[in-house]
Design an enzyme around this catalytic site. Structure first.
Site, short mmCIF file in Angstrom:
data_model
loop_
_atom_site.label_atom_id
_atom_site.label_comp_id
_atom_site.label_asym_id
_atom_site.label_seq_id
_atom_site.Cartn_x
_atom_site.Cartn_y
_atom_site.Cartn_z
N GLU A 103 4.20 78.11 12.21
CA GLU A 103 5.44 77.45 13.58
C GLU A 103 5.82 77.12 13.34
O GLU A 103 7.22 77.33 13.13
CB GLU A 103 4.90 77.62 15.01
CG GLU A 103 5.43 76.71 16.59
CD GLU A 103 6.12 77.92 16.71
OE1 GLU A 103 7.14 78.33 16.85
OE2 GLU A 103 4.84 78.48 17.33
N GLU A 165 17.71 69.15 3.53
CA GLU A 165 16.23 69.50 2.44
C GLU A 165 16.37 68.43 1.98
O GLU A 165 17.31 67.52 1.36
CB GLU A 165 16.12 70.09 2.41
CG GLU A 165 16.53 71.80 3.49
CD GLU A 165 15.19 71.56 4.12
OE1 GLU A 165 13.87 71.70 2.61
OE2 GLU A 165 14.88 71.63 4.83
N ASP A 176 18.02 77.49 3.19
CA ASP A 176 17.15 77.21 4.97
C ASP A 176 16.65 77.56 6.18
O ASP A 176 15.72 78.11 6.29
CB ASP A 176 16.72 75.43 4.77
CG ASP A 176 15.72 74.60 5.44
OD1 ASP A 176 14.40 75.19 5.62
OD2 ASP A 176 16.06 74.51 6.46
N LYS A 180 14.24 80.19 7.56
CA LYS A 180 13.58 80.91 8.29
C LYS A 180 13.92 81.95 9.26
O LYS A 180 12.71 82.90 9.99
CB LYS A 180 14.35 79.51 9.73
CG LYS A 180 14.00 77.86 9.37
CD LYS A 180 14.84 77.25 10.55
CE LYS A 180 14.64 75.99 9.65
NZ LYS A 180 15.28 74.57 11.12
#
Lengths: 334, 334
Positions: A103, A165, A176, A180
């Site tokens: 998740e 990050e 990043d 996702k």
């Protein structure tokens, strides 16, 4: 690496004073040895919670899953890496009925996005499009620039707040957020790679080969990067101002469109009245349009970065796993 | 009532042509007989999905739960009725390890609100406050009035769209939204009754004793109610206009505040910039503030009324239950 079948005391000083006892062993980290240790366990329910960002750890998932060891991860390397690794994980998992939860690696980090999509799809809904603000960090940066700060200073501020990050270039280049998006797209059944995500980044193209000074007396990476960015501050400020002059707000709009199969993240001017301009501070906004949720989408919004939120999401995954394994009534944790 | 241990064909014409066969029996509805039928089943996993709004059915929950029969419900009568019934359900459930799901009876109807709160609390978060727009119907009405329609006409429109309760007075008096608030408050550990919810309603006080003409030649209820409302249309329009003149939007703000223990739903003017003024059409917005989700709350937004959405929420509950009972991999429903 400290191993013990009877549980470890998280307050104990295993790390500074390695010592063996009947209750645990202490040894150099070794993933193969860890696998053997787990596989020898008499307990049928075994889970690895990967809080690293390590490719080496992600590469072990297929083996763990094939052994029936569940995997919960905040590490995006398997879910957004080469399809081969991803497919290996899926196959291993299905063969061994092991569960794989991730998740916190998708848009929204700890927000309940992937679990909601799972319920929608499994209950027969058809998802058309998921779009929104998927990067708390980029959202924070563009909000700060809209409030008058130059990008180079906004980056320092975001870093100080723990929103970046480890290498802040991964934020500016969109690496990043692209990760996702790949996790999300695959969850929705698309088969694509990191390179397939159309990306517009905050990193000036002139700095694409920029490398920090890594000598002993060098400034910290974040300060070097901020200094390098300063020369290009005006560029983003101009875009943000131009949008504002037209009643628009510039947002880092992420999108996975199931009708076209296109995944993207682009700096997009949206009318101020749009739901997707409402991201405050480091908020993520995820708008899910489906057969049931249309014309109005289902929207999930909230802070999308930070330690506590990520830990909370991992804990949520652990609860989801536990509910399938143990009796239902989980006592409230005080 | 048609009963069959081997499953029923939902397309079959059981209802118009009652007949017995070896695969099913057909008889007048009888909840005690239904209970006996379920209790005699050899299958360990039994669930009742209550899609009624009946008090009689809700009164059976403690008995069913005590027998280990799971209950999934869209019926708010047990969750928001007298505490005695609610507590009986809880006790029966715990004694028998039966599960009771009621996602669609709280704020947001089919939106993933209660399951998200459950994960938050079980993973150790502390909820401070849940507030927002909990009634798709009232939200639709105030939006329509803000767009220039009189309340009496907006009500006809909402009814035509299937957004109203069977008796639309339950919408105007706030009974339906109060029920949702009680369900939510109890889920968060407050012990309160329907009468404890501070309520400001859209029904003019002059009409509080209003009853429709129920004679044979009477107009439909909705048209009678609309006609009775017309005399008071100007009142709400004036409030909405006054709010707009001050840069505010009048919204039906629901709230459960854990620090004060107060639950309420009041017509509240909020600054246009507030997240909670963004409810479009029949949207619900639920903003959850907690130890982890602060200062920015976790927000869930989407359509909060309608058949499909409610069915979807019930199906979500069914999936949550199934995951605790059967093997994990539930095939995608085509």
């Amino acid at each position: 690496m400290v191993l013990g079948y009877d549980g470890l005391d998280l307050q104990a000083d295993y790390w500074d004073a390695p010592q063996d006892s009947s209750r645990f062993t202490s040894q150099p980290a070794d993933l193969v040895e860890l696998t053997r240790f787990l596989n020898d366990d008499f307990n049928g329910n075994r889970v690895i919670i990967d809080c690293s960002a390590s490719q080496e750890v992600a590469d072990m998932y297929p083996r763990w899953l094939a052994l029936g060891i569940h995997v919960i991860t905040a590490n995006k390397k398997a879910g957004s890496g080469p399809s081969e690794l991803y497919n290996d994980c899926r196959q291993a998992q299905e063969g061994a009925s092991a569960q794989w939860y991730y998740e916190t690696t998708g848009p929204g980090s700890g927000l309940p996005v992937l679990c909601t999509l799972k319920d929608m799809v499994q209950s027969g809904d058809t998802v058309h499009k998921v779009e929104g603000i998927f990067s708390g960090t980029i959202s924070y940066l563009t909000n700060a620039v809209a409030a008058g700060l130059p990008l180079s200073e906004a980056l320092l501020q975001a870093h100080a707040l723990g929103l970046c990050e480890p290498d802040p270039r991964d934020d500016l280049t969109g690496l990043d957020v692209r990760r996702k998006i790949v996790v999300l797209a695959r969850e929705l059944g698309l088969s694509l790679e990191l390179a397939d995500v159309i990306t517009e980044q905050l990193m000036p193209v002139e700095l694409s080969d920029w490398e920090p000074d890594t000598s002993d007396n060098a400034q910290p990476l974040i300060e070097q990067l901020s200094a390098a960015l300063a020369a290009y501050d005006e560029r983003l400020t101009a875009c943000v101002t131009e949008a504002a002059d037209n009643g628009m707000k510039l947002v880092p709009l992420g999108s996975v469109d199931l009708s076209t199969g296109i995944a993207s993240v682009t700096m997009t001017p949206l009318p101020i009245s749009s739901r997707l301009t409402r991201a405050e501070a480091n908020d993520n906004i995820i708008a899910i349009s489906s057969e049931r949720y249309s014309p109005q989408p289902l929207i999930i919004q909230g802070p999308g970065a930070g330690c506590e939120i990520t830990a909370s999401g991992l804990f949520g995954d652990m609860l989801a796993l536990s509910r399938t394994l143990v009796e239902w009534t989980i006592p409230k944790i005080e």
